[in-house]
Design a protein around this motif. Structure first.
Motif, PDB file in Angstrom:
ATOM      1  N   ASP A 184       0.793  -1.287  -0.107  1.00 26.19           N
ATOM      2  CA  ASP A 184       0.069   0.455  -0.131  1.00 26.19           C
ATOM      3  C   ASP A 184       0.941   1.886   0.191  1.00 26.19           C
ATOM      4  N   ARG A 185       2.433   1.257   0.493  1.00 26.67           N
ATOM      5  CA  ARG A 185       3.090   2.952   0.816  1.00 26.67           C
ATOM      6  C   ARG A 185       3.389   2.873  -0.647  1.00 26.67           C
ATOM      7  N   GLN A 188       1.095   3.933  -2.754  1.00 24.83           N
ATOM      8  CA  GLN A 188       0.335   5.018  -2.928  1.00 24.83           C
ATOM      9  C   GLN A 188       1.399   5.977  -2.848  1.00 24.83           C
TER      10      GLN A 188
END
Length: 238
Positions: A184-185, A188
């Motif tokens: 996710d990091r 994003q």
């Protein structure tokens, strides 16, 4: 008169048998896996891969069936240089002069970002999938290292920097949660420059789909590598 006609006929036959001239503009030059048409300048491109075991081809029955091998086989505008090595973390690929916290691996000067930039890449692919989390490196550390490596590449004029996410690895629930956080990091932070290596090969329990694993139950098999290559292919618009 007859001899004169025979002479003219012979000349005509010889002219018609002359081999066809081939225009240089119609030839596809394959030297160095390049193609050129209509006298347009050849743009030789270099893709350099930094990564760990999956990027190095582990799990595939032959290197040519790994995602990196498939990339090399489908990239016709230049060369693919693979510096990936099994067991490596983001610390191994930091620049030569980077500082390392105590207990963290040192940079490998033959396979890190400094070595990659020496190859003058037009595109850099960074694929550090599971070893950082497995060796106790935090997500913040991973992102800090990736940001530094990416910044070095951009400052050196690399046109495109592609960063893959983690892929699933069955260790325990805590590790799985961190792999999801790593995914996710990266997605994003890097947006269109991020490649999702997690979701296309994950099962309902967020582990690697059994049918896509090699015999070691850790690395992707040929089919798994093919799926990862498709993610890279889309990102590179091949």
């Amino acid at each position: 008169m007859r001899k004169h006609l025979l002479f003219i006929t012979l000349i005509a036959l010889l002219f018609n048998c002359k081999p066809d001239a081939v225009s240089p503009n119609a030839i596809a030059y394959n030297s160095g896996r390049l193609k050129a048409f209509n006298d347009k300048p050849i743009k030789f491109e270099t893709i350099v891969i930094l990564g760990s075991s999956t990027a190095s081809g582990v799990g595939a029955s032959q290197y040519k069936y790994s995602w990196a091998g498939l990339l090399r086989g489908n990239f016709f505008k230049g060369q693919v240089v693979n510096l990936a090595k099994g067991g490596y973390t983001t610390y191994h690929i930091l620049p030569n002069n980077a500082s390392h916290p105590g207990g963290r691996p040192s940079s490998d000067t033959l396979r890190n970002i400094t070595a990659a930039l020496a190859r003058k890449p037009t595109t850099l692919i960074i694929s550090m999938t599971t070893n950082d989390v497995a060796s106790g490196v935090s997500i913040d550390e991973i992102m800090s290292n990736l940001n530094l490596i990416r910044a070095k590449a951009i400052a050196a004029g690399v046109r495109q920097v592609i960063i893959t996410t983690s892929h699933p690895r069955k260790i325990n629930a805590s590790a799985t949660a961190k792999y999801i956080q790593q995914r996710d990091r990266i997605m994003q932070t890097y947006g269109e420059s991020a490649v999702n290596f997690f979701d296309p090969v994950a099962d309902s329990e967020k582990c690697f789909k059994a049918e896509l694993l090699s015999g070691d139950n850790l690395h992707p098999n040929d089919k798994g590598h093919e799926i990862l290559f498709e993610q890279i292919r889309k990102a590179l618009k091949l």
